[in-house]
Write a protein that holds these residues in place. Structure first.
Motif, PDB file in Angstrom:
ATOM      1  N   ARG A   1     -32.818 -34.554   2.093  1.00 46.46           N
ATOM      2  CA  ARG A   1     -34.067 -34.362   1.323  1.00 46.46           C
ATOM      3  C   ARG A   1     -33.942 -33.170   0.367  1.00 46.46           C
ATOM      4  N   ILE A   2     -33.189 -32.171   0.769  1.00 49.88           N
ATOM      5  CA  ILE A   2     -32.992 -31.013  -0.127  1.00 49.88           C
ATOM      6  C   ILE A   2     -32.209 -31.440  -1.369  1.00 49.88           C
ATOM      7  N   VAL A   3     -31.201 -32.282  -1.153  1.00 51.34           N
ATOM      8  CA  VAL A   3     -30.417 -32.745  -2.297  1.00 51.34           C
ATOM      9  C   VAL A   3     -31.286 -33.637  -3.203  1.00 51.34           C
ATOM     10  N   GLU A   4     -32.223 -34.357  -2.597  1.00 48.37           N
ATOM     11  CA  GLU A   4     -33.153 -35.156  -3.406  1.00 48.37           C
ATOM     12  C   GLU A   4     -34.054 -34.229  -4.247  1.00 48.37           C
ATOM     13  N   LEU A   5     -34.481 -33.130  -3.639  1.00 47.01           N
ATOM     14  CA  LEU A   5     -35.289 -32.165  -4.400  1.00 47.01           C
ATOM     15  C   LEU A   5     -34.497 -31.649  -5.600  1.00 47.01           C
ATOM     16  N   LYS A   6     -33.222 -31.382  -5.346  1.00 47.62           N
ATOM     17  CA  LYS A   6     -32.366 -30.885  -6.429  1.00 47.62           C
ATOM     18  C   LYS A   6     -32.286 -31.926  -7.550  1.00 47.62           C
ATOM     19  N   SER A   7     -32.235 -33.203  -7.163  1.00 43.89           N
ATOM     20  CA  SER A   7     -32.080 -34.239  -8.186  1.00 43.89           C
ATOM     21  C   SER A   7     -33.329 -34.384  -9.067  1.00 43.89           C
ATOM     22  N   VAL A   8     -34.489 -33.902  -8.605  1.00 44.65           N
ATOM     23  CA  VAL A   8     -35.664 -33.939  -9.499  1.00 44.65           C
ATOM     24  C   VAL A   8     -35.839 -32.609 -10.234  1.00 44.65           C
ATOM     25  N   GLY A   9     -34.897 -31.696 -10.073  1.00 45.41           N
ATOM     26  CA  GLY A   9     -34.930 -30.474 -10.883  1.00 45.41           C
ATOM     27  C   GLY A   9     -35.282 -29.199 -10.149  1.00 45.41           C
ATOM     28  N   VAL A  10     -35.350 -29.254  -8.812  1.00 47.54           N
ATOM     29  CA  VAL A  10     -35.660 -28.035  -8.042  1.00 47.54           C
ATOM     30  C   VAL A  10     -34.402 -27.162  -7.963  1.00 47.54           C
ATOM     31  N   ASP A  11     -34.554 -25.865  -8.229  1.00 47.52           N
ATOM     32  CA  ASP A  11     -33.414 -24.931  -8.192  1.00 47.52           C
ATOM     33  C   ASP A  11     -33.372 -24.107  -6.918  1.00 47.52           C
ATOM     34  N   LEU A  12     -34.507 -24.025  -6.228  1.00 48.65           N
ATOM     35  CA  LEU A  12     -34.577 -23.143  -5.054  1.00 48.65           C
ATOM     36  C   LEU A  12     -35.593 -23.680  -4.055  1.00 48.65           C
ATOM     37  N   VAL A  13     -35.253 -23.600  -2.786  1.00 52.29           N
ATOM     38  CA  VAL A  13     -36.215 -23.953  -1.737  1.00 52.29           C
ATOM     39  C   VAL A  13     -36.696 -22.659  -1.087  1.00 52.29           C
ATOM     40  N   LEU A  14     -38.001 -22.485  -1.118  1.00 51.71           N
ATOM     41  CA  LEU A  14     -38.628 -21.326  -0.476  1.00 51.71           C
ATOM     42  C   LEU A  14     -39.078 -21.784   0.906  1.00 51.71           C
ATOM     43  N   SER A  15     -38.454 -21.253   1.944  1.00 59.38           N
ATOM     44  CA  SER A  15     -38.698 -21.828   3.262  1.00 59.38           C
ATOM     45  C   SER A  15     -39.497 -20.919   4.186  1.00 59.38           C
ATOM     46  N   GLY A  16     -40.274 -21.576   5.028  1.00 56.35           N
ATOM     47  CA  GLY A  16     -40.994 -20.874   6.085  1.00 56.35           C
ATOM     48  C   GLY A  16     -40.603 -21.508   7.409  1.00 56.35           C
ATOM     49  N   PHE A  17     -40.735 -20.755   8.501  1.00 56.42           N
ATOM     50  CA  PHE A  17     -40.317 -21.248   9.819  1.00 56.42           C
ATOM     51  C   PHE A  17     -41.337 -20.807  10.862  1.00 56.42           C
ATOM     52  N   LEU A  18     -41.334 -21.520  11.996  1.00 54.99           N
ATOM     53  CA  LEU A  18     -42.240 -21.160  13.089  1.00 54.99           C
ATOM     54  C   LEU A  18     -41.733 -19.909  13.818  1.00 54.99           C
ATOM     55  N   HIS A  19     -40.464 -19.947  14.215  1.00 52.50           N
ATOM     56  CA  HIS A  19     -39.852 -18.801  14.912  1.00 52.50           C
ATOM     57  C   HIS A  19     -38.741 -18.287  14.000  1.00 52.50           C
ATOM     58  N   PHE A  20     -39.100 -17.343  13.118  1.00 53.91           N
ATOM     59  CA  PHE A  20     -38.238 -17.062  11.976  1.00 53.91           C
ATOM     60  C   PHE A  20     -36.762 -16.782  12.289  1.00 53.91           C
ATOM     61  N   ILE A  21     -36.467 -15.733  13.075  1.00 53.81           N
ATOM     62  CA  ILE A  21     -35.055 -15.338  13.189  1.00 53.81           C
ATOM     63  C   ILE A  21     -34.216 -16.478  13.747  1.00 53.81           C
ATOM     64  N   GLU A  22     -34.661 -17.054  14.867  1.00 48.87           N
ATOM     65  CA  GLU A  22     -33.821 -18.079  15.487  1.00 48.87           C
ATOM     66  C   GLU A  22     -33.670 -19.314  14.608  1.00 48.87           C
ATOM     67  N   GLU A  23     -34.735 -19.639  13.833  1.00 45.94           N
ATOM     68  CA  GLU A  23     -34.658 -20.851  13.011  1.00 45.94           C
ATOM     69  C   GLU A  23     -33.889 -20.622  11.717  1.00 45.94           C
ATOM     70  N   VAL A  24     -33.938 -19.400  11.191  1.00 42.63           N
ATOM     71  CA  VAL A  24     -33.123 -19.077  10.021  1.00 42.63           C
ATOM     72  C   VAL A  24     -31.644 -19.202  10.396  1.00 42.63           C
ATOM     73  N   GLU A  25     -31.317 -18.741  11.596  1.00 37.91           N
ATOM     74  CA  GLU A  25     -29.914 -18.832  12.051  1.00 37.91           C
ATOM     75  C   GLU A  25     -29.496 -20.295  12.245  1.00 37.91           C
ATOM     76  N   TYR A  26     -30.391 -21.097  12.843  1.00 36.05           N
ATOM     77  CA  TYR A  26     -30.101 -22.529  13.048  1.00 36.05           C
ATOM     78  C   TYR A  26     -29.914 -23.217  11.690  1.00 36.05           C
ATOM     79  N   PHE A  27     -30.772 -22.867  10.738  1.00 33.76           N
ATOM     80  CA  PHE A  27     -30.702 -23.454   9.393  1.00 33.76           C
ATOM     81  C   PHE A  27     -29.352 -23.121   8.744  1.00 33.76           C
ATOM     82  N   GLY A  28     -28.954 -21.861   8.864  1.00 30.96           N
ATOM     83  CA  GLY A  28     -27.685 -21.433   8.250  1.00 30.96           C
ATOM     84  C   GLY A  28     -26.487 -22.113   8.887  1.00 30.96           C
ATOM     85  N   GLU A  29     -26.610 -22.358  10.185  1.00 32.53           N
ATOM     86  CA  GLU A  29     -25.483 -22.933  10.914  1.00 32.53           C
ATOM     87  C   GLU A  29     -25.408 -24.457  10.760  1.00 32.53           C
TER      88      GLU A  29
END
Ligand SMILES: Cc1cc2nc3c(=O)[nH]c(=O)nc-3n(C[C@H](O)[C@H](O)[C@H](O)COP(=O)(O)O)c2cc1C
Length: 369
Positions: free
Chosen positions: A319-347
């Motif tokens: 879905r992120i790549v689909e966003l890119k295909s309509v012209g999005v340059d950056l995803v501004l993300s929010g999370f429920l449990h920030f630190i642990e989910e940011v790490e999961y996202f990165g991994e």
């Protein structure tokens, strides 16, 4: 019309510098607004591949945010403890004047070797302005003021002997020294989706931030802005808000979303919905942020569920790549449990995004060979 198809899509996260997390729900959120938590989060985020962090500015409590740290000083605090991350400080014209903002940010730019950016926000909450004794111009006038604010910042940051005779701000033969480290100037983001917001982005902002939405709706906004920007000989990049719920299975991710909505703080969400009538949703064209938001959308106050980055890492990456295909340059993300989910996202998510981007780039090269 897309702008930077071949550039890797960028990631930012919302800095929880206000209490209550990013969803107006009584569900447990292992996110904290303290400085200590935010330093650990920023360090985890830059290690995980996030390039930007966005702070928020609120002067009063509202929708669960009982405590709110100030955005510019908090941004500097985070920058002092990180090495690569760029932190975007939210600034509201009205409380901030352009001369002070220009000077304050130029100094932070020197202290951090060019890692500060700003998000000019035009205001949606009248009660907040009334409480601190600030004037509340009507919607399009707030944007007219923000546009002058940005024009003045750019002038002061790039020119000596700068003069400007605006409706809201005036400068006479002013020379700021030192100028910022970043050239041509500190990066300028803006938040808002109304017609006035889009027109401003197409004239003066480097980045346009918009609320969460579907790729089809985002495409309409992006094409509109880029067409106008082209006519103005201006380039603008686009960031979209998304509340990310990445889990090993789709069922688990959907269950978390349902739990968030079931636990909504109904009174706070309704009060927030009422306050947004002051924003572009209520202007005659009805195109602004929250124009079509349902109660459920408003539980994440920038419509972050609508972007639908909710599912497995693979689904989210696609879905992120689909966003890119309509012209999005950056995803501004929010999370429920920030630190642990940011790490999961990165991994788990980010490497898949990069793989999909590389596969697309190879396809383009193969086609053109
Ligand atoms: C990504 C993003 C961040 C924002 N951050 C803030 C903020 O920190 N403080 C604030 O008062 N408003 C913030 N806003 C609200 C906007 O300034 C604006 O008032 C709102 O989006 C309504 O805009 P519209 O009337 O153009 O639709 C933000 C908006 C977006 C999209």
């Amino acid at each position: 019309m897309t702008q930077s198809k071949n550039e890797a899509i960028k990631f930012a996260y919302w800095v929880p510098n206000v209490s209550g997390g990013l969803v107006v729900s009584n569900i447990e959120q292992r996110t904290d607004w303290s400085y200590d938590y935010n330093v650990r989060l920023a360090q985890a985020a830059e290690k995980s591949g996030f390039e930007y962090a966005l702070t928020q500015i609120r002067f009063t409590a509202g929708y669960n945010a009982e405590n709110q740290h100030e955005s510019v000083s908090f941004s500097h605090g985070i920058l002092a403890k990180t090495e690569k991350l760029k932190v975007i400080a939210a600034i509201l014209p009205g409380p901030w004047k352009p001369a002070l903002a220009a000077k304050q940010l130029a100094t932070i730019d020197h202290l951090t070797n060019g890692r500060i950016a700003i998000n000019v926000v035009s205001g949606w909450f009248r009660g907040e302005f009334d409480a601190i004794g600030e004037e509340w111009p009507e919607h399009d006038q707030r944007y007219a003021r923000s546009e002058e604010f940005i024009t003045a910042l750019k002038g002061v940051w790039t020119q000596d002997h700068y003069s400007f005779d605006g409706k809201f701000y005036q400068f006479k033969d002013y020379t700021l020294s030192p100028k910022p480290v970043q050239k041509p100037h500190i990066e300028i983001f803006q938040g808002g989706s109304s017609r006035a917001a889009r027109d401003m982005a197409s004239r003066v902002s480097d980045w346009y931030f918009t609320n969460g939405n579907t790729p089809a709706e985002l495409k309409k906004q992006i094409d509109d802005i880029r067409e106008k920007a082209k006519a103005n000989n201006h380039e603008v990049k686009v960031g979209v808000n998304a509340f990310v719920i990445a889990r090993d299975t789709e069922e688990e991710a959907k269950r978390v979303l349902q739990e968030i909505i079931d636990g909504a703080n109904v009174e706070a969400v309704k009060a927030f919905g009422d306050a947004t009538r002051e924003a572009g949703a209520s202007t005659s064209e009805g195109e602004g942020n929250w124009a079509k938001s349902t109660f459920e959308d408003l539980v994440q106050y920038n419509d972050g569920f609508r972007t639908n980055l909710i599912g497995t890492p693979q689904q989210i990456a696609e879905r992120i790549v689909e966003l890119k295909s309509v012209g999005v340059d950056l995803v501004l993300s929010g999370f429920l449990h920030f630190i642990e989910e940011v790490e999961y996202f990165g991994e788990k998510v980010l490497p898949l995004v990069r793989e999909l981007e590389a596969a697309q780039a190879n396809q383009i090269t193969a086609k053109s060979a």
